[in-house]
Design a protein around this motif. Structure first.
Motif, PDB file in Angstrom:
ATOM      1  N   TYR A 107      -3.457   6.942   3.928  1.00  0.00           N
ATOM      2  CA  TYR A 107      -3.838   5.877   3.001  1.00  0.00           C
ATOM      3  C   TYR A 107      -3.589   4.501   3.611  1.00  0.00           C
ATOM      4  CZ  TYR A 107      -4.026   3.039  -1.238  1.00  0.00           C
ATOM      5  OH  TYR A 107      -4.328   2.075  -2.172  1.00  0.00           O
ATOM      6  N   THR A 108      -2.398   4.296   4.167  1.00  0.00           N
ATOM      7  CA  THR A 108      -2.088   2.981   4.733  1.00  0.00           C
ATOM      8  C   THR A 108      -2.972   2.675   5.941  1.00  0.00           C
ATOM      9  OG1 THR A 108      -0.257   3.911   6.028  1.00  0.00           O
ATOM     10  CG2 THR A 108       0.292   2.917   3.897  1.00  0.00           C
ATOM     11  N   GLU A 150       1.201   6.970  -6.861  1.00  0.00           N
ATOM     12  CA  GLU A 150       0.102   7.887  -7.165  1.00  0.00           C
ATOM     13  C   GLU A 150       0.504   9.353  -6.982  1.00  0.00           C
ATOM     14  OE1 GLU A 150      -4.000   9.033  -4.953  1.00  0.00           O
ATOM     15  OE2 GLU A 150      -3.705   6.891  -5.326  1.00  0.00           O
ATOM     16  N   ILE A 151       1.325   9.647  -5.978  1.00  0.00           N
ATOM     17  CA  ILE A 151       1.720  11.041  -5.718  1.00  0.00           C
ATOM     18  C   ILE A 151       3.107  11.375  -6.264  1.00  0.00           C
ATOM     19  CG2 ILE A 151       0.180  11.283  -3.741  1.00  0.00           C
ATOM     20  CD1 ILE A 151       2.589  10.886  -1.893  1.00  0.00           C
ATOM     21  N   SER A 172       0.826  -1.213   0.000  1.00  0.00           N
ATOM     22  CA  SER A 172       0.000   0.000   0.000  1.00  0.00           C
ATOM     23  C   SER A 172       0.864   1.268   0.000  1.00  0.00           C
ATOM     24  CB  SER A 172      -0.985  -0.001   1.171  1.00  0.00           C
ATOM     25  OG  SER A 172      -0.333  -0.056   2.402  1.00  0.00           O
ATOM     26  N   LEU A 173       2.018   1.228   0.638  1.00  0.00           N
ATOM     27  CA  LEU A 173       2.935   2.369   0.566  1.00  0.00           C
ATOM     28  C   LEU A 173       3.402   2.592  -0.869  1.00  0.00           C
ATOM     29  CD1 LEU A 173       5.109   1.842   3.755  1.00  0.00           C
ATOM     30  CD2 LEU A 173       3.746   3.876   3.236  1.00  0.00           C
ATOM     31  N   GLU A 231       1.826   1.690  -3.615  1.00  0.00           N
ATOM     32  CA  GLU A 231       0.676   2.165  -4.398  1.00  0.00           C
ATOM     33  C   GLU A 231       0.511   3.677  -4.264  1.00  0.00           C
ATOM     34  OE1 GLU A 231      -2.735   0.109  -2.838  1.00  0.00           O
ATOM     35  OE2 GLU A 231      -1.934  -1.855  -3.410  1.00  0.00           O
ATOM     36  N   LYS A 232       0.464   4.152  -3.029  1.00  0.00           N
ATOM     37  CA  LYS A 232       0.226   5.578  -2.789  1.00  0.00           C
ATOM     38  C   LYS A 232       1.406   6.419  -3.251  1.00  0.00           C
ATOM     39  CE  LYS A 232      -2.418   8.848  -1.409  1.00  0.00           C
ATOM     40  NZ  LYS A 232      -3.669   9.112  -2.130  1.00  0.00           N
ATOM     41  N   ALA A 233       2.614   5.939  -3.020  1.00  0.00           N
ATOM     42  CA  ALA A 233       3.798   6.693  -3.450  1.00  0.00           C
ATOM     43  C   ALA A 233       3.781   6.886  -4.965  1.00  0.00           C
ATOM     44  CB  ALA A 233       5.073   5.973  -3.008  1.00  0.00           C
ATOM     45  N   ARG A 241      -0.232  11.878   3.535  1.00  0.00           N
ATOM     46  CA  ARG A 241      -0.902  11.045   2.526  1.00  0.00           C
ATOM     47  C   ARG A 241      -0.537   9.569   2.679  1.00  0.00           C
ATOM     48  NH1 ARG A 241      -0.703  14.804  -2.919  1.00  0.00           N
ATOM     49  NH2 ARG A 241      -1.704  16.614  -1.962  1.00  0.00           N
ATOM     50  N   LEU A 242       0.735   9.274   2.924  1.00  0.00           N
ATOM     51  CA  LEU A 242       1.151   7.878   3.088  1.00  0.00           C
ATOM     52  C   LEU A 242       0.539   7.261   4.341  1.00  0.00           C
ATOM     53  CD1 LEU A 242       4.921   8.088   2.073  1.00  0.00           C
ATOM     54  CD2 LEU A 242       3.040   7.156   0.720  1.00  0.00           C
ATOM     55  N   ARG A 292      -6.099   3.629   6.428  1.00  0.00           N
ATOM     56  CA  ARG A 292      -7.420   3.222   5.916  1.00  0.00           C
ATOM     57  C   ARG A 292      -7.389   1.801   5.368  1.00  0.00           C
ATOM     58  NH1 ARG A 292      -7.253   8.353   4.175  1.00  0.00           N
ATOM     59  NH2 ARG A 292      -6.692   7.827   2.018  1.00  0.00           N
TER      60      ARG A 292
END
Length: 132
Positions: free
Chosen positions: A85-86, A48-49, A41-42, A44-46, A81-82, A88
């Motif tokens: 997101y993680t 994305e941003i 998940s880290l 994924e979000k990284a 954000r990291l 959630r």
């Protein structure tokens, strides 16, 4: 230019941070499948941003990241954000985490890194626990 710089409409930057944060009450919760899902998940979000995770290590009670960041995002925004997101994702997928008042503490450590210390930070993070 070498890959160690980001080129963005007239600017050339190299913004790297060593970041550490802990679960709420420093619980040793970051193990097994949860640690694997946290890493995924880290990433994924990284992506994305537009943040590159250069090195990553997960210990049972804390996480280390070595990040290459875009100039338009402050480190506080990136960490927010990291962590958000993680938290959630993990609390949704791992029911035992719902008993915790929160996944992460509000605090974190961040330190900038120059080209000279990149290898030192990478070596340190790679000597830590579960990594990817």
């Amino acid at each position: 230019m070498p890959d160690r710089y980001r080129d963005n409409k007239g600017s050339l930057t190299s913004i790297k941070y060593h970041v550490i944060w802990i679960p709420h009450r420093r619980r040793k919760a970051l193990v097994g499948d949860l640690a694997k899902r946290l890493i995924a998940s880290l990433r994924e979000k990284a992506a994305e941003i537009n943040v590159t995770i250069m090195h990553l290590a997960v210990e049972p009670d804390h996480i280390h990241l070595f990040l290459d960041c875009p100039q338009h995002l402050a480190i506080s925004q990136i960490v927010f954000r990291l962590k958000g997101y993680t938290a959630r994702i993990l609390r949704k997928e791992f029911k035992r985490l719902r008993r915790m008042p929160g996944m992460w503490t509000t605090s974190y450590f961040a330190s900038t890194a120059g080209a000279v210390s990149e290898q030192t930070i990478a070596k340190y993070i790679n000597s830590q626990g579960t990594r990817d």
